[in-house]
Design a protein around this motif. Structure first.
Motif: not given
Length: 417
Positions: A13, A46-49, A52, A73, A78-80, A99, A101
């Motif tokens: 990510i 999937s990442d925030p952007q 996936s 990472s 980051g968070t997924l 969800r 991190s």
């Protein structure tokens, strides 16, 4: 042909290296029979952007269990959003969402097992069916354990998956579901059921243990509302009701010597004056007002502020939402359109109302008259308790709140033609 899930799938990510490795290892298994009950597990991260990656474990083809998936990472943070879906004959049976991190510099394990008793369970927005019933989608760092090279053991889900630990349902307005779920690792402070009497605890209790300035009193418990003090050479415990204030207006609280903070709920403090709502005090959420649509009669629904109101017609729903936002894709009875033909108003009604959906092994109904929370149509557009993808799908913008509310109010009013 299905492809087997590799032992680890690496999802990057960010672009720079971090040392040591920062990784989340997703571990999933199931208590369903293979292949009769489930023949594949699909994991999507999937990442925030919106980037996936997906992997599929073909259980029917002999894929190793438990299934593991490594997410890395390179940035160290980051968070997924991780979604685990169980399938049978390429049809979704159940899903679980998390969800989570990354924890910088650590490789941690996250178990996301798929339990048979979660099939058809509705948990509401930002909640998912897990090891002990419905729980938040968000994973706390304290729930993650260091990866030892071997999958951590599966938790014992039998305490909550025997039918007694599941949330009973969700509010049709897509707010927090009405449940009193208490985490397995609950703090020492106890919450009493609403029908339990408040204990008559003394305000000060003395120990025989002596004390002085050089020998202070030892802490005898872990309660936050008790203070161990030295008074005239004796250790005493002082109880503070004020330390138990939870900020919930409909509860009363006091400090108990044996239990710590205890709370009592008072439903009579939650009366909102609306005849069609059931008002109660929740120990965690405060006042909860559950709409009782059936008390309003067919063709009406319960509004939380105005009471019983006239429900929209299907003509309004079809012309305003379905024909313009759904019809362009659902125009034929083909697999590509989910075998849902909405090309005409009459066909759309007979295709949806009271009809079992293909998604979910027969436990989902597209439209349940009077119950939008259990209707897959509303859940798909409201992004709540999904089976399959949210609709409209792909790059198409989701429905706005007014359109989602229109569908909900039509269903709550009995889904009349």
């Amino acid at each position: 042909m299905r492809r087997s899930l590799l032992p680890f799938l690496f999802l990057s990510i960010a672009a720079c290296e971090a040392d040591p490795l920062t990784e989340i290892v997703v571990v999933t298994d199931t208590d369903l029979d293979v292949p009769e009950g489930i023949d594949a597990i699909r994991i999507t991260a999937s990442d925030p952007q919106g980037v996936s990656q997906e992997a599929l474990a073909d259980l029917g083809g002999g894929a190793e269990r438990p299934v593991t998936l490594g997410l890395v990472s390179r940035q160290g943070s980051g968070t997924l959003e991780v979604v685990v879906v169980g399938e049978r004959d390429e049809v979704e049976i159940l899903r679980r969402t998390a969800r989570v991190s990354f924890v910088r510099g650590r490789t941690v394990a996250l178990r996301m097992d798929l339990w048979e008793d979660c099939i058809g369970q509705l948990c509401g927005a930002d909640r998912t069916c897990g090891d002990h019933g419905c729980r938040p989608v968000a994973i706390e760092a304290s729930e993650l354990v260091d990866w030892s090279g071997e999958p951590p053991p599966a938790p014992d889900a039998s305490l909550a998956l025997d039918g007694g630990g599941m949330d009973a349902g969700v509010r049709p307005d897509a707010q927090v579901p009405i449940d009193a779920h208490v985490p397995r690792d609950a703090p020492v402070d106890a919450r009493m059921p609403s029908d339990a009497p408040m204990p008559d605890a003394p305000m000060v209790d003395a120990f025989v243990e002596q004390c002085n300035d050089a020998m202070p009193c030892p802490e005898t418990d872990s309660y936050t509302c008790t203070i161990d003090r030295c008074v005239e050479g004796r250790c005493v415990v002082e109880l503070s009701d004020a330390a138990c204030d939870d900020g919930v207006e409909c509860t009363s609280e006091r400090c108990d010597l044996g239990l710590g903070c205890v709370y009592q709920t008072h439903d009579d403090r939650c009366d909102d004056g609306v005849a069609c709502t059931a008002d109660r005090c929740d120990q965690l959420e405060g006042c909860v007002h559950q709409q009782q649509h059936t008390t309003c009669g067919t063709g009406s629904y319960c509004d939380t502020t105005a009471g019983c109101a006239t429900a929209p017609t299907f003509t309004e729903v079809y012309t305003t939402v379905i024909a313009t936002r759904c019809g362009p894709c659902h125009i034929t009875n083909t697999p590509r359109s989910g075998r849902l033909d909405l090309s005409t108003q009459a066909l759309a009604y007979t295709t949806m109302v009271g009809v079992t959906a293909g998604c979910g092994a027969g436990v989902n109904t597209l439209v349940v008259p009077g119950d939008s929370a259990r209707s897959l149509l509303w859940r798909k557009v409201a992004n709540v308790d999904l089976c399959g993808s949210r609709m409209p799908r792909g790059m198409v913008a989701p429905l706005d709140e007014a359109q989602i509310s229109l569908i909900a109010r039509w269903i709550q009013g009995g889904a009349l033609e």
